[in-house]
Design a protein around this motif. Structure first.
Motif, PDB file in Angstrom:
ATOM      1  N   SER A 111      -3.541  15.158  -9.166  1.00  0.00           N
ATOM      2  CA  SER A 111      -3.851  15.958  -8.165  1.00  0.00           C
ATOM      3  C   SER A 111      -2.987  15.461  -6.788  1.00  0.00           C
ATOM      4  O   SER A 111      -2.676  16.240  -5.780  1.00  0.00           O
ATOM      5  CB  SER A 111      -5.434  16.243  -7.909  1.00  0.00           C
ATOM      6  N   ASN A 112      -2.812  14.155  -6.605  1.00  0.00           N
ATOM      7  CA  ASN A 112      -2.183  13.579  -5.571  1.00  0.00           C
ATOM      8  C   ASN A 112      -0.893  13.875  -5.201  1.00  0.00           C
ATOM      9  O   ASN A 112      -0.148  13.773  -4.209  1.00  0.00           O
ATOM     10  CB  ASN A 112      -2.415  12.094  -5.631  1.00  0.00           C
ATOM     11  N   LYS A 113      -0.207  14.498  -6.364  1.00  0.00           N
ATOM     12  CA  LYS A 113       1.262  14.826  -6.264  1.00  0.00           C
ATOM     13  C   LYS A 113       1.559  15.592  -4.888  1.00  0.00           C
ATOM     14  O   LYS A 113       2.564  15.688  -4.340  1.00  0.00           O
ATOM     15  CB  LYS A 113       1.721  15.250  -7.567  1.00  0.00           C
ATOM     16  N   MET A 160       0.792  -1.332   0.080  1.00  0.00           N
ATOM     17  CA  MET A 160       0.110   0.188  -0.011  1.00  0.00           C
ATOM     18  C   MET A 160       0.866   1.135  -0.076  1.00  0.00           C
ATOM     19  O   MET A 160       0.527   2.289  -0.810  1.00  0.00           O
ATOM     20  CB  MET A 160      -0.769   0.144   1.310  1.00  0.00           C
ATOM     21  N   LEU A 161       1.892   1.101   0.855  1.00  0.00           N
ATOM     22  CA  LEU A 161       2.876   2.291   0.826  1.00  0.00           C
ATOM     23  C   LEU A 161       3.319   2.443  -0.567  1.00  0.00           C
ATOM     24  O   LEU A 161       3.624   3.715  -0.941  1.00  0.00           O
ATOM     25  CB  LEU A 161       3.866   2.030   1.974  1.00  0.00           C
ATOM     26  N   ILE A 187       3.370   5.906  -3.225  1.00  0.00           N
ATOM     27  CA  ILE A 187       4.256   6.570  -3.618  1.00  0.00           C
ATOM     28  C   ILE A 187       4.396   6.444  -5.141  1.00  0.00           C
ATOM     29  O   ILE A 187       4.781   7.483  -5.865  1.00  0.00           O
ATOM     30  CB  ILE A 187       5.715   6.004  -2.972  1.00  0.00           C
ATOM     31  N   PHE A 188       4.236   5.416  -5.810  1.00  0.00           N
ATOM     32  CA  PHE A 188       4.599   5.102  -7.322  1.00  0.00           C
ATOM     33  C   PHE A 188       3.295   5.225  -8.124  1.00  0.00           C
ATOM     34  O   PHE A 188       3.315   5.865  -9.270  1.00  0.00           O
ATOM     35  CB  PHE A 188       5.247   3.727  -7.430  1.00  0.00           C
ATOM     36  N   LEU A 189       2.336   4.532  -7.599  1.00  0.00           N
ATOM     37  CA  LEU A 189       1.032   4.500  -8.510  1.00  0.00           C
ATOM     38  C   LEU A 189       0.040   5.838  -8.403  1.00  0.00           C
ATOM     39  O   LEU A 189      -0.362   6.177  -9.499  1.00  0.00           O
ATOM     40  CB  LEU A 189       0.065   3.386  -8.160  1.00  0.00           C
ATOM     41  N   LEU A 190      -0.346   6.064  -7.423  1.00  0.00           N
ATOM     42  CA  LEU A 190      -1.249   7.250  -7.076  1.00  0.00           C
ATOM     43  C   LEU A 190      -0.947   8.529  -8.014  1.00  0.00           C
ATOM     44  O   LEU A 190      -1.718   9.109  -8.510  1.00  0.00           O
ATOM     45  CB  LEU A 190      -1.491   7.583  -5.625  1.00  0.00           C
TER      46      LEU A 190
END
Length: 545
Positions: free
Chosen positions: A264-266, A250-251, A255-258
């Motif tokens: 906007s998640n950046k 999940m972590l 970090i990589f997928l979202l």
């Protein structure tokens, strides 16, 4: 799956559960709010915003509330836990003392002892862990709420993670519970055998083959228990390993997928990563509670089963307002008693028996081993009730459930397996001088003393224990004295003293004596001799004056 610990807590506690739950909820949610302050403070410092004092104030307020509520919740839960354990122990012990002798004989002391020690200790240890886990759960809930405002997609990712973790746990729960349940049965057999090792130590010490065979049996039991417990605990640790792996997946997804899927998640990625790292500690606390769920569920089930068995076999006797001081006749009329096995088949039958005991008589009972002498004593004294047919009569009146407790107070009994209590329970206003005189009469004055309402030493030989038991019976001052092979463990002098002096002195003051004996050379000291064989009265002989 029910967490029976919660059910136990809810049903047993009279303290308001809502107040403890509210404190835990506030503590957990404020711990989650702590993350919000950390992220906002970091954001303010990064962007050179000059409102540090506001965040410092918020920080200390949240820490203070979290500390006070957590401390009060833990304090209340510990007090409630220990009160519940005390209440449970007292209730079960009260039920045990009101149950019947046959139930104790059939179930054995090991089973009851394990429930009162092992299982209650499991509950005592599991309840505080449950409270800590609940606090951790509310902390995670607070973090999830915070994350839902930051990014709903991240929040859904977390929910999926929790759902998969629960699936892993439930997939292993039944298998683990069954393995630990079987391991508990093996442990019970192990403790019974250990008890045999200690009680029968002399027998194994003089027989090397028996010694080694017993050791091999104990070793096999520990091997089976080890294997079953290892598998069960490994299953639970495997769930933790799976969940830990999922956590890092999940972590990695955050970090990589979202950032790739949602542009906007950046901007909020640092806050999300902080949140995920923040929940690792409370998650670990919840994982650690998983073994306690299995063990406490088993403990609650076993304690409930014991209480149901006790409820079926107990009787709250009416406490006699006045103890009987005398009687005229005790009669057994067509009394039959069966020893039943687990399949409800009779393994030994006593009776039908017809006999009477008159006030002031000296009655000896003789017979070979297994003839039914001790069973007859237990029926006569009301420790066994007729389970087939027949009645016991006191002064021509039937003994009923209401009068059974009163009837038992007629007897002072010294069985072959008599247990000495250090303290004289149930005997009020004991005269120390008279007690020490009796100890001297029984040649025990150098072995033990009576001080502060108890004996200073009860670590005595078998014969000495029976002589001390006689002292206790004299202090009880009941109308009927029952001796189950009392003289068998005495030296020749005290054996003769028993028949020629003790029995004669008791008879002089109007006491009734019933004694099981094999000493045929002293049969003449009885008013009547009853001979038993294979559960039947074979012969009754009256002394010829």
């Amino acid at each position: 799956m029910k967490i029976k610990l919660v059910q136990f807590f809810s049903s047993e506690s009279t303290v308001s559960k809502q107040s403890i739950l509210l404190l835990i909820m506030v503590s957990g949610l404020f711990a989650g709010m702590f993350l919000f302050i950390i992220n906002n403070t970091a954001y303010a410092i990064y962007n050179n915003l000059h409102n540090e004092f506001q965040y410092v104030l918020q920080f200390f307020v949240v820490v203070a509330i979290m500390y006070m509520t957590k401390k009060e919740a833990f304090n209340r839960s510990i007090l409630v836990t220990e009160e519940l354990i005390r209440k449970l122990r007292v209730r079960i012990v009260d039920k045990i003392r009101h149950t019947e002798l046959r139930f104790i004989e059939q179930n054995g002391s090991t089973e009851i002892f394990n429930r009162l020690t092992q299982d209650i200790n499991i509950l005592s240890q599991s309840l505080p862990v449950f409270v800590i886990s609940l606090d951790a759960l509310f902390t995670i809930t607070g973090v999830f709420i915070y994350c839902s405002f930051l990014s709903f997609s991240s929040f859904l990712c977390m929910i999926i993670f929790v759902f998969i973790s629960l699936l892993f746990f439930f997939s292993k729960y039944i298998e683990t519970k069954n393995q630990l349940s079987i391991a508990d049965e093996e442990e019970r057999n192990y403790f019974e055998t250990i008890n045999g090792l200690l009680v029968g130590f002399k027998q194994i010490k003089v027989n090397q083959k028996r010694n080694q065979s017993l050791f091999n049996d104990l070793k096999d039991m520990t091997d089976k228990t080890k294997s079953l417990k290892a598998k069960g605990i490994f299953n639970l640790l495997l769930v933790t390993l799976y969940t830990d792996t999922l956590y890092f997946v999940m972590l990695g997804a955050f970090i990589f997928l979202l950032p790739l899927l949602f542009e906007s998640n950046k901007m909020i990625l640092p806050k999300l990563i902080t949140a995920v790292l923040y929940i690792y500690s409370p998650l670990s606390l919840i994982y650690k509670f998983a073994p306690h769920i299995v063990m406490s569920n088993l403990a609650v089930e076993r304690l409930e089963r014991l209480e149901k068995q006790l409820d079926k076999n107990m009787r709250y006797d009416e406490h006699p307002t006045t103890l009987p001081k005398d009687f005229q006749t005790i009669s057994l009329s067509s009394v039959v008693f069966h020893y039943m096995d687990k399949d409800n088949q009779s393994t030994f039958t006593l009776g039908p028996l017809d006999m009477s005991i008159h006030q002031g008589e000296v009655v000896f009972i003789a017979g070979g081993n297994g003839s039914g002498k001790s069973t007859l004593l237990k029926l006569l004294t009301g420790l066994y009730e007729t389970n087939a047919s027949g009645t016991i009569l006191l002064n021509d009146e039937h003994i009923t459930e209401k009068t059974l407790s009163m009837y038992r107070q007629l007897f002072s009994i010294i069985f072959t397996d008599y247990h000495l209590f250090k303290k004289l329970y149930g005997i009020e206003k004991v005269d120390p001088n008279r007690t020490n005189d009796l100890l001297e009469e029984m040649a025990l004055e150098k072995k033990t003393q009576f001080k502060e309402q108890q004996f200073t030493n009860i670590d005595l030989s078998t014969g000495q224990k029976k002589r001390l038991a006689y002292v206790v019976s004299i202090l009880e001052d009941r109308p009927i004295y029952v001796f189950d092979e009392w003289a068998a463990d005495q030296d020749p002098e005290f054996r003769e003293y028993f028949y020629t002096t003790i029995i004669a002195d008791l008879k002089k003051i109007g006491k009734t004596i019933i004694a099981v004996t094999h000493d045929d050379r002293y049969f003449d000291y009885a008013d009547r001799l009853i001979k038993m064989d294979n559960g039947m009265i074979e012969e009754k002989e009256s002394k010829i004056s």
